[in-house]
Design a protein around this motif. Structure first.
Motif, PDB file in Angstrom:
ATOM      1  N   ARG A  84      23.379  -0.102 -18.632  1.00  0.00           N
ATOM      2  CA  ARG A  84      22.207  -0.073 -19.525  1.00  0.00           C
ATOM      3  C   ARG A  84      22.437   0.868 -20.714  1.00  0.00           C
ATOM      4  NH1 ARG A  84      16.585  -0.897 -19.114  1.00  0.00           N
ATOM      5  NH2 ARG A  84      15.486   0.328 -20.650  1.00  0.00           N
ATOM      6  N   THR A  85      22.988   2.043 -20.406  1.00  0.00           N
ATOM      7  CA  THR A  85      23.244   3.024 -21.470  1.00  0.00           C
ATOM      8  C   THR A  85      24.162   2.415 -22.528  1.00  0.00           C
ATOM      9  OG1 THR A  85      23.079   4.713 -19.790  1.00  0.00           O
ATOM     10  CG2 THR A  85      24.004   5.402 -21.879  1.00  0.00           C
ATOM     11  N   ILE A  86      25.179   1.691 -22.066  1.00  0.00           N
ATOM     12  CA  ILE A  86      26.121   1.060 -23.007  1.00  0.00           C
ATOM     13  C   ILE A  86      25.402  -0.020 -23.819  1.00  0.00           C
ATOM     14  CG2 ILE A  86      28.186  -0.405 -23.182  1.00  0.00           C
ATOM     15  CD1 ILE A  86      29.144   0.998 -20.527  1.00  0.00           C
TER      16      ILE A  86
ATOM     17  N   ILE B  62       9.031  -2.515  -3.681  1.00  0.00           N
ATOM     18  CA  ILE B  62       9.873  -1.673  -4.526  1.00  0.00           C
ATOM     19  C   ILE B  62       9.759  -2.206  -5.956  1.00  0.00           C
ATOM     20  CG2 ILE B  62      11.560  -1.004  -2.767  1.00  0.00           C
ATOM     21  CD1 ILE B  62      13.396  -3.008  -4.612  1.00  0.00           C
ATOM     22  N   SER B  63       9.991  -1.322  -6.908  1.00  0.00           N
ATOM     23  CA  SER B  63       9.879  -1.703  -8.302  1.00  0.00           C
ATOM     24  C   SER B  63      11.116  -1.216  -9.056  1.00  0.00           C
ATOM     25  CB  SER B  63       8.598  -1.069  -8.863  1.00  0.00           C
ATOM     26  OG  SER B  63       8.592  -1.142 -10.245  1.00  0.00           O
ATOM     27  N   ILE B  64      11.745  -2.116  -9.781  1.00  0.00           N
ATOM     28  CA  ILE B  64      12.969  -1.780 -10.510  1.00  0.00           C
ATOM     29  C   ILE B  64      12.933  -2.384 -11.909  1.00  0.00           C
ATOM     30  CG2 ILE B  64      14.615  -1.470  -8.591  1.00  0.00           C
ATOM     31  CD1 ILE B  64      14.720  -4.384  -8.358  1.00  0.00           C
ATOM     32  N   ARG B  65      13.864  -1.947 -12.737  1.00  0.00           N
ATOM     33  CA  ARG B  65      13.923  -2.525 -14.088  1.00  0.00           C
ATOM     34  C   ARG B  65      15.322  -3.054 -14.344  1.00  0.00           C
ATOM     35  NH1 ARG B  65      14.594   2.629 -18.187  1.00  0.00           N
ATOM     36  NH2 ARG B  65      16.481   3.427 -17.206  1.00  0.00           N
ATOM     37  N   GLU B  66      15.390  -4.018 -15.238  1.00  0.00           N
ATOM     38  CA  GLU B  66      16.693  -4.561 -15.652  1.00  0.00           C
ATOM     39  C   GLU B  66      16.901  -4.334 -17.142  1.00  0.00           C
ATOM     40  OE1 GLU B  66      17.927  -8.486 -15.048  1.00  0.00           O
ATOM     41  OE2 GLU B  66      18.885  -7.851 -13.237  1.00  0.00           O
ATOM     42  N   PRO B  67      18.090  -4.035 -17.619  1.00  0.00           N
ATOM     43  CA  PRO B  67      19.213  -3.670 -16.770  1.00  0.00           C
ATOM     44  C   PRO B  67      18.977  -2.282 -16.180  1.00  0.00           C
ATOM     45  CG  PRO B  67      19.808  -3.440 -19.083  1.00  0.00           C
ATOM     46  CD  PRO B  67      18.429  -4.007 -19.047  1.00  0.00           C
ATOM     47  N   GLY B  68      19.373  -2.084 -14.922  1.00  0.00           N
ATOM     48  CA  GLY B  68      19.210  -0.787 -14.274  1.00  0.00           C
ATOM     49  C   GLY B  68      19.003  -0.922 -12.784  1.00  0.00           C
ATOM     50  N   GLY B  69      18.563   0.167 -12.152  1.00  0.00           N
ATOM     51  CA  GLY B  69      18.199   0.126 -10.741  1.00  0.00           C
ATOM     52  C   GLY B  69      19.302   0.503  -9.766  1.00  0.00           C
ATOM     53  N   THR B  70      20.545   0.618 -10.253  1.00  0.00           N
ATOM     54  CA  THR B  70      21.644   1.155  -9.432  1.00  0.00           C
ATOM     55  C   THR B  70      22.438   2.071 -10.361  1.00  0.00           C
ATOM     56  OG1 THR B  70      23.308  -0.507 -10.023  1.00  0.00           O
ATOM     57  CG2 THR B  70      21.879  -1.033  -8.137  1.00  0.00           C
ATOM     58  N   LEU B  71      23.336   2.860  -9.774  1.00  0.00           N
ATOM     59  CA  LEU B  71      24.131   3.771 -10.597  1.00  0.00           C
ATOM     60  C   LEU B  71      24.942   2.979 -11.635  1.00  0.00           C
ATOM     61  CD1 LEU B  71      24.989   6.684 -11.054  1.00  0.00           C
ATOM     62  CD2 LEU B  71      26.743   6.380  -9.291  1.00  0.00           C
TER      63      LEU B  71
ATOM     64  N   LEU C 237      27.748  -8.197 -19.584  1.00  0.00           N
ATOM     65  CA  LEU C 237      27.307  -6.875 -19.117  1.00  0.00           C
ATOM     66  C   LEU C 237      25.920  -6.962 -18.469  1.00  0.00           C
ATOM     67  CD1 LEU C 237      28.628  -4.514 -21.934  1.00  0.00           C
ATOM     68  CD2 LEU C 237      29.337  -4.536 -19.541  1.00  0.00           C
ATOM     69  N   PHE C 238      25.012  -7.740 -19.080  1.00  0.00           N
ATOM     70  CA  PHE C 238      23.696  -7.914 -18.443  1.00  0.00           C
ATOM     71  C   PHE C 238      23.860  -8.560 -17.066  1.00  0.00           C
ATOM     72  CE2 PHE C 238      21.731  -7.524 -22.770  1.00  0.00           C
ATOM     73  CZ  PHE C 238      20.792  -6.559 -22.462  1.00  0.00           C
ATOM     74  N   GLU C 239      24.754  -9.549 -16.982  1.00  0.00           N
ATOM     75  CA  GLU C 239      24.951 -10.239 -15.694  1.00  0.00           C
ATOM     76  C   GLU C 239      25.630  -9.317 -14.667  1.00  0.00           C
ATOM     77  OE1 GLU C 239      23.622 -13.128 -14.959  1.00  0.00           O
ATOM     78  OE2 GLU C 239      23.447 -14.258 -16.830  1.00  0.00           O
ATOM     79  N   ALA C 240      26.561  -8.495 -15.140  1.00  0.00           N
ATOM     80  CA  ALA C 240      27.249  -7.575 -14.223  1.00  0.00           C
ATOM     81  C   ALA C 240      26.254  -6.576 -13.623  1.00  0.00           C
ATOM     82  CB  ALA C 240      28.363  -6.839 -14.971  1.00  0.00           C
ATOM     83  N   ALA C 241      25.381  -6.046 -14.471  1.00  0.00           N
ATOM     84  CA  ALA C 241      24.357  -5.110 -13.989  1.00  0.00           C
ATOM     85  C   ALA C 241      23.467  -5.811 -12.957  1.00  0.00           C
ATOM     86  CB  ALA C 241      23.515  -4.618 -15.169  1.00  0.00           C
TER      87      ALA C 241
ATOM     88  N   LEU D 154      22.620  -5.070  -8.864  1.00  0.00           N
ATOM     89  CA  LEU D 154      21.223  -4.881  -8.438  1.00  0.00           C
ATOM     90  C   LEU D 154      20.848  -5.871  -7.332  1.00  0.00           C
ATOM     91  CD1 LEU D 154      18.596  -3.277  -9.193  1.00  0.00           C
ATOM     92  CD2 LEU D 154      18.002  -5.204 -10.672  1.00  0.00           C
ATOM     93  N   ILE D 155      21.301  -7.105  -7.455  1.00  0.00           N
ATOM     94  CA  ILE D 155      21.021  -8.121  -6.440  1.00  0.00           C
ATOM     95  C   ILE D 155      21.578  -7.672  -5.084  1.00  0.00           C
ATOM     96  CG2 ILE D 155      21.825 -10.410  -5.647  1.00  0.00           C
ATOM     97  CD1 ILE D 155      19.767 -11.042  -7.529  1.00  0.00           C
ATOM     98  N   ASP D 156      22.862  -7.302  -5.078  1.00  0.00           N
ATOM     99  CA  ASP D 156      23.517  -6.984  -3.803  1.00  0.00           C
ATOM    100  C   ASP D 156      22.996  -5.700  -3.181  1.00  0.00           C
ATOM    101  OD1 ASP D 156      24.968  -9.184  -4.424  1.00  0.00           O
ATOM    102  OD2 ASP D 156      26.937  -8.277  -4.088  1.00  0.00           O
ATOM    103  N   LYS D 157      22.759  -4.679  -4.029  1.00  0.00           N
ATOM    104  CA  LYS D 157      22.435  -3.367  -3.461  1.00  0.00           C
ATOM    105  C   LYS D 157      20.945  -3.135  -3.265  1.00  0.00           C
ATOM    106  CE  LYS D 157      26.580  -1.112  -5.185  1.00  0.00           C
ATOM    107  NZ  LYS D 157      27.080  -0.531  -6.425  1.00  0.00           N
ATOM    108  N   VAL D 158      20.101  -3.818  -4.039  1.00  0.00           N
ATOM    109  CA  VAL D 158      18.671  -3.493  -3.997  1.00  0.00           C
ATOM    110  C   VAL D 158      17.796  -4.718  -3.707  1.00  0.00           C
ATOM    111  CG1 VAL D 158      16.731  -2.465  -5.264  1.00  0.00           C
ATOM    112  CG2 VAL D 158      19.053  -1.594  -5.632  1.00  0.00           C
TER     113      VAL D 158
END
Ligand code: TMP
Length: 198
Positions: free
Chosen positions: A47-49, A32-41, A65-69, A73-77
């Motif tokens: 990220r938008t903020i 799987i491939s994801i980006r940070e910040p991002g990858g979950t709702l 905020l970067f750490e919260a995102a 991502l860690i838990d869900k993806v």
């Protein structure tokens, strides 16, 4: 296997991640491939903020905020996919936070590393590909682009981020592999495959 890609803005991470994905697909490897910040709702909303030039915030809020995102991502993806045995490719991870928020913004280094530990819950990249381009080349590549909040941070800031990444490469030589990103796209791709032993 968990692989992160790092580099200053304009280093060519997106292009190289696409090539790596095509390669893994052809080899029949699950990834799987994801980006940070991002990858979950939640992380995409954060990220938008974070990138909105209309929003100002204290450096501490930016870091959190970067750490919260990342926690989401860690838990869900990331964790569930590593548990399924998939390769996880992440466009940026905690080295970006160390480079941008600690070296760049000046937040205490040890505190930042402690916060990473708290956020990632023992999930760390096995290998990190650092695509190295000069500051001048980075500025040239993002010049024509409409700049987001982070990209509007100014030359002094980017110099510190750049130096920060160079420090991190020295600090973690077994994990972070530096690749010359001024090379041809094909050569860079081959060097990445070599480093990842894929
Ligand atoms: P991107 O342009 O690579 O998608 O990344 C978004 C911006 O956010 C980029 O300027 C780097 C910055 N960033 C940080 O400052 N700290 C972080 O922890 C991450 C993941 C990105």
């Amino acid at each position: 296997m968990f692989i992160s890609f790092e580099g200053i803005d304009g280093a060519g991470k997106t292009t190289q991640i696409e090539l790596l994905k095509n390669y893994l697909f052809k080899m029949g490897v699950e990834f799987i491939s994801i980006r940070e910040p991002g990858g979950t709702l939640l992380a995409e909303k954060i990220r938008t903020i974070l990138l909105d030039p209309e929003i100002s915030m204290p450096d501490r809020a930016e870091l959190l905020l970067f750490e919260a995102a990342r926690a989401d991502l860690i838990d869900k993806v990331i964790k569930p996919n590593l548990e399924k045995g998939k390769i996880v490719i992440c466009d940026r991870f905690y080295d970006s936070t160390t480079a941008y928020q600690s070296y760049g913004r000046g937040i205490d280094f040890e505190k930042t590393l402690d916060l990473h530990e708290f956020t990632v819950n023992n999930i760390h990249p096995d290998k990190t590909i650092f695509l190295n381009i000069s500051l001048e080349e980075s500025a040239r590549r993002i010049r024509s682009k409409r700049k987001d909040r982070m990209e509007q941070s100014g030359d002094e800031f980017f110099k510190k981020v750049y130096n920060g990444f160079q420090e991190l490469v020295k600090k973690y030589p077994n994990r972070i592999k530096m690749i010359n990103a001024n090379d041809s796209i094909k050569n860079i791709h081959e060097n990445i495959l070599n480093e990842l032993k894929l």
